[in-house]
Design an enzyme around this catalytic site. Structure first.
Site, PDB file in Angstrom:
ATOM      1  N   ASN A  79      37.734  63.196  59.184  1.00  0.00           N
ATOM      2  CA  ASN A  79      38.464  62.066  59.802  1.00  0.00           C
ATOM      3  C   ASN A  79      37.629  61.897  60.828  1.00  0.00           C
ATOM      4  O   ASN A  79      37.276  62.461  61.958  1.00  0.00           O
ATOM      5  CB  ASN A  79      39.637  62.774  60.459  1.00  0.00           C
ATOM      6  CG  ASN A  79      40.659  61.918  61.130  1.00  0.00           C
ATOM      7  OD1 ASN A  79      40.021  61.098  61.875  1.00  0.00           O
ATOM      8  ND2 ASN A  79      41.799  62.094  60.858  1.00  0.00           N
ATOM      9  N   HIS A 122      38.089  60.057  65.837  1.00  0.00           N
ATOM     10  CA  HIS A 122      37.612  60.335  67.207  1.00  0.00           C
ATOM     11  C   HIS A 122      36.235  59.869  67.773  1.00  0.00           C
ATOM     12  O   HIS A 122      35.782  59.563  68.850  1.00  0.00           O
ATOM     13  CB  HIS A 122      37.487  62.030  67.734  1.00  0.00           C
ATOM     14  CG  HIS A 122      39.205  62.309  67.727  1.00  0.00           C
ATOM     15  ND1 HIS A 122      40.086  61.735  68.558  1.00  0.00           N
ATOM     16  CD2 HIS A 122      39.885  62.911  67.083  1.00  0.00           C
ATOM     17  CE1 HIS A 122      41.427  62.076  68.325  1.00  0.00           C
ATOM     18  NE2 HIS A 122      41.172  63.087  67.431  1.00  0.00           N
ATOM     19  N   HIS A 165      42.934  57.145  60.863  1.00  0.00           N
ATOM     20  CA  HIS A 165      44.515  56.623  61.143  1.00  0.00           C
ATOM     21  C   HIS A 165      44.528  55.530  61.929  1.00  0.00           C
ATOM     22  O   HIS A 165      44.126  55.327  63.054  1.00  0.00           O
ATOM     23  CB  HIS A 165      45.041  58.068  61.798  1.00  0.00           C
ATOM     24  CG  HIS A 165      46.436  57.893  62.279  1.00  0.00           C
ATOM     25  ND1 HIS A 165      47.039  59.047  63.099  1.00  0.00           N
ATOM     26  CD2 HIS A 165      47.618  57.048  61.985  1.00  0.00           C
ATOM     27  CE1 HIS A 165      48.406  58.855  62.982  1.00  0.00           C
ATOM     28  NE2 HIS A 165      48.617  57.635  62.608  1.00  0.00           N
ATOM     29  N   ARG A 196      46.646  53.650  64.019  1.00  0.00           N
ATOM     30  CA  ARG A 196      47.960  54.074  64.848  1.00  0.00           C
ATOM     31  C   ARG A 196      48.629  52.458  65.328  1.00  0.00           C
ATOM     32  O   ARG A 196      47.781  51.476  65.500  1.00  0.00           O
ATOM     33  CB  ARG A 196      47.690  54.800  66.196  1.00  0.00           C
ATOM     34  CG  ARG A 196      47.753  56.334  65.762  1.00  0.00           C
ATOM     35  CD  ARG A 196      47.464  57.001  67.082  1.00  0.00           C
ATOM     36  NE  ARG A 196      47.908  58.475  66.698  1.00  0.00           N
ATOM     37  CZ  ARG A 196      49.149  59.123  66.876  1.00  0.00           C
ATOM     38  NH1 ARG A 196      50.050  58.452  67.238  1.00  0.00           N
ATOM     39  NH2 ARG A 196      48.899  60.408  66.609  1.00  0.00           N
ATOM     40  N   ARG A 233      44.747  53.315  69.035  1.00  0.00           N
ATOM     41  CA  ARG A 233      43.914  53.957  70.241  1.00  0.00           C
ATOM     42  C   ARG A 233      42.692  54.625  69.184  1.00  0.00           C
ATOM     43  O   ARG A 233      41.739  55.033  69.699  1.00  0.00           O
ATOM     44  CB  ARG A 233      44.749  55.180  70.567  1.00  0.00           C
ATOM     45  CG  ARG A 233      45.061  56.273  69.680  1.00  0.00           C
ATOM     46  CD  ARG A 233      45.642  57.328  70.544  1.00  0.00           C
ATOM     47  NE  ARG A 233      47.056  57.273  70.516  1.00  0.00           N
ATOM     48  CZ  ARG A 233      48.055  58.159  70.507  1.00  0.00           C
ATOM     49  NH1 ARG A 233      47.538  59.437  70.474  1.00  0.00           N
ATOM     50  NH2 ARG A 233      49.335  57.936  70.714  1.00  0.00           N
ATOM     51  N   GLU A 266      45.549  56.946  56.883  1.00  0.00           N
ATOM     52  CA  GLU A 266      46.707  57.671  57.472  1.00  0.00           C
ATOM     53  C   GLU A 266      47.498  56.510  58.125  1.00  0.00           C
ATOM     54  O   GLU A 266      46.919  55.808  58.942  1.00  0.00           O
ATOM     55  CB  GLU A 266      46.437  58.717  58.624  1.00  0.00           C
ATOM     56  CG  GLU A 266      45.668  59.760  58.129  1.00  0.00           C
ATOM     57  CD  GLU A 266      45.356  60.875  59.150  1.00  0.00           C
ATOM     58  OE1 GLU A 266      45.516  60.653  60.221  1.00  0.00           O
ATOM     59  OE2 GLU A 266      44.696  61.994  58.515  1.00  0.00           O
ATOM     60  N   THR A 275      49.332  64.081  65.717  1.00  0.00           N
ATOM     61  CA  THR A 275      50.390  63.900  64.844  1.00  0.00           C
ATOM     62  C   THR A 275      51.065  65.302  65.098  1.00  0.00           C
ATOM     63  O   THR A 275      50.360  66.491  64.627  1.00  0.00           O
ATOM     64  CB  THR A 275      49.773  63.705  63.572  1.00  0.00           C
ATOM     65  OG1 THR A 275      48.974  62.386  63.604  1.00  0.00           O
ATOM     66  CG2 THR A 275      51.181  63.331  62.718  1.00  0.00           C
ATOM     67  N   GLU A 317      50.239  66.583  51.897  1.00  0.00           N
ATOM     68  CA  GLU A 317      49.062  67.200  52.936  1.00  0.00           C
ATOM     69  C   GLU A 317      49.873  68.025  53.704  1.00  0.00           C
ATOM     70  O   GLU A 317      50.904  67.702  54.363  1.00  0.00           O
ATOM     71  CB  GLU A 317      48.470  66.146  53.700  1.00  0.00           C
ATOM     72  CG  GLU A 317      47.381  67.102  54.531  1.00  0.00           C
ATOM     73  CD  GLU A 317      46.334  66.004  55.196  1.00  0.00           C
ATOM     74  OE1 GLU A 317      45.905  64.855  54.610  1.00  0.00           O
ATOM     75  OE2 GLU A 317      46.006  66.105  56.388  1.00  0.00           O
ATOM     76  N   HIS A 366      44.781  69.452  59.954  1.00  0.00           N
ATOM     77  CA  HIS A 366      45.158  69.370  61.319  1.00  0.00           C
ATOM     78  C   HIS A 366      44.924  70.644  62.063  1.00  0.00           C
ATOM     79  O   HIS A 366      45.341  71.891  61.523  1.00  0.00           O
ATOM     80  CB  HIS A 366      46.581  69.286  61.479  1.00  0.00           C
ATOM     81  CG  HIS A 366      46.873  68.503  62.846  1.00  0.00           C
ATOM     82  ND1 HIS A 366      46.919  69.027  64.000  1.00  0.00           N
ATOM     83  CD2 HIS A 366      47.060  66.991  63.002  1.00  0.00           C
ATOM     84  CE1 HIS A 366      46.986  68.132  65.123  1.00  0.00           C
ATOM     85  NE2 HIS A 366      47.237  66.968  64.375  1.00  0.00           N
TER      86      HIS A 366
END
Ligand code: PXP
Length: 247
Positions: A15, A18, A51, A53, A57, A78, A109, A159, A198
């Site tokens: 992922n 970030h 993701h 969003r 962000r 996502e 999340t 998931e 996660h």
């Protein structure tokens, strides 16, 4: 798009959100999450997870096409269960779409999707994505009611949210791990491919990776955080080694 999925092996979806978070902190173009996506395959990752969003962000709309152009790795997008996101997914046709609950005020999340409670709203959306050839994944808690809803929704993938597992310790963590293992077995028995993600780190990944039915882990925050100290390729490679050591 060439797919490099290798069935049987525990896959690592990296992922890259970030990297985009850091880029967005200054509003410019650096660091570019596309550059991170380009590095994933060489370091032993099997897919890119990102993701989009509602508040953008993390990645932005234009990142999706750029990521797809930069790598042959499958993209797991996502997304919240909204008309806007379904439209974007149908336009870009990622390999997979992972439906997540999304609250504007949350930092990440925080819990799983209530697939059982939102069945009627999710059913047409899951069908539309599936009809477009997108592999739908539902990000749910390891809970039989949610797995049964995923079965009724004909989702090919679930998931399991490992946030609770990651936050617990000792016997409580062991009990949560058992819940994940039991639900992975239930999903697999019913033809659903279980994934997990996660809050996974070097310290807690091995027991989850050892659950035999789990086919993919999606890991982001820790890998990008470690990359500050060791570099992204090294952090992905180390996670890959730990995952492989569990099998
Ligand atoms: N899987 C899903 C569905 C997520 O929403 C996230 C966080 O965006 C992850 C995996 C990765 O979690 P983490 O960043 O804590 O590794």
């Amino acid at each position: 798009m060439a797919s490099v999925l290798s069935p049987g092996k525990l896959r690592l979806g990296v992922n890259i959100d970030h990297v985009a978070t850091i880029r967005n902190a200054r509003g410019g173009d650096h660091p570019d999450p596309v550059r991170a996506a380009e590095m994933v395959a060489g370091a032993g990752g099997d897919g890119i997870t990102a993701h989009l969003r509602e508040d953008r962000r993390h990645i932005r709309d234009d990142d999706i096409a750029r990521i797809r152009a930069a790598t042959n790795l499958p993209l797991n997008l996502e997304m919240a269960a909204t008309e806007e996101m379904v439209g974007i997914a149908l336009r870009h046709k990622p390999h997979a779409a992972c439906i997540v609950p999304e609250k504007r005020e949350e930092r990440t999340t925080e819990g799983g999707l209530d697939a059982a409670g939102q069945f009627d709203r999710l059913a047409p959306l899951v069908a539309r994505l599936g009809d477009a050839g997108i592999r739908v994944s539902l990000f749910i808690e390891p809970d039989a009611r949610q797995v049964e809803a995923a079965m009724k929704l004909k989702a090919p993938v679930v998931e399991f949210h490992t946030g609770e597992y990651a936050n617990l310790s000792g016997e409580e963590r062991a009990a949560e791990l058992k819940r994940i293992a039991d639900m992975a077995a239930l999903a697999a028995k019913n033809g659903i491919e279980p994934h997990a993600g996660h809050g996974l780190t070097y310290e807690n990944v091995v027991p989850v990776a050892a659950i035999p039915q789990i086919a993919e882990l999606n890991i982001g925050h820790y890998l990008i955080g470690e990359a500050i100290f060791t570099g992204l390729e090294a952090s992905i490679r180390r996670m890959r080694e730990l995952m492989d050591s569990a099998r």
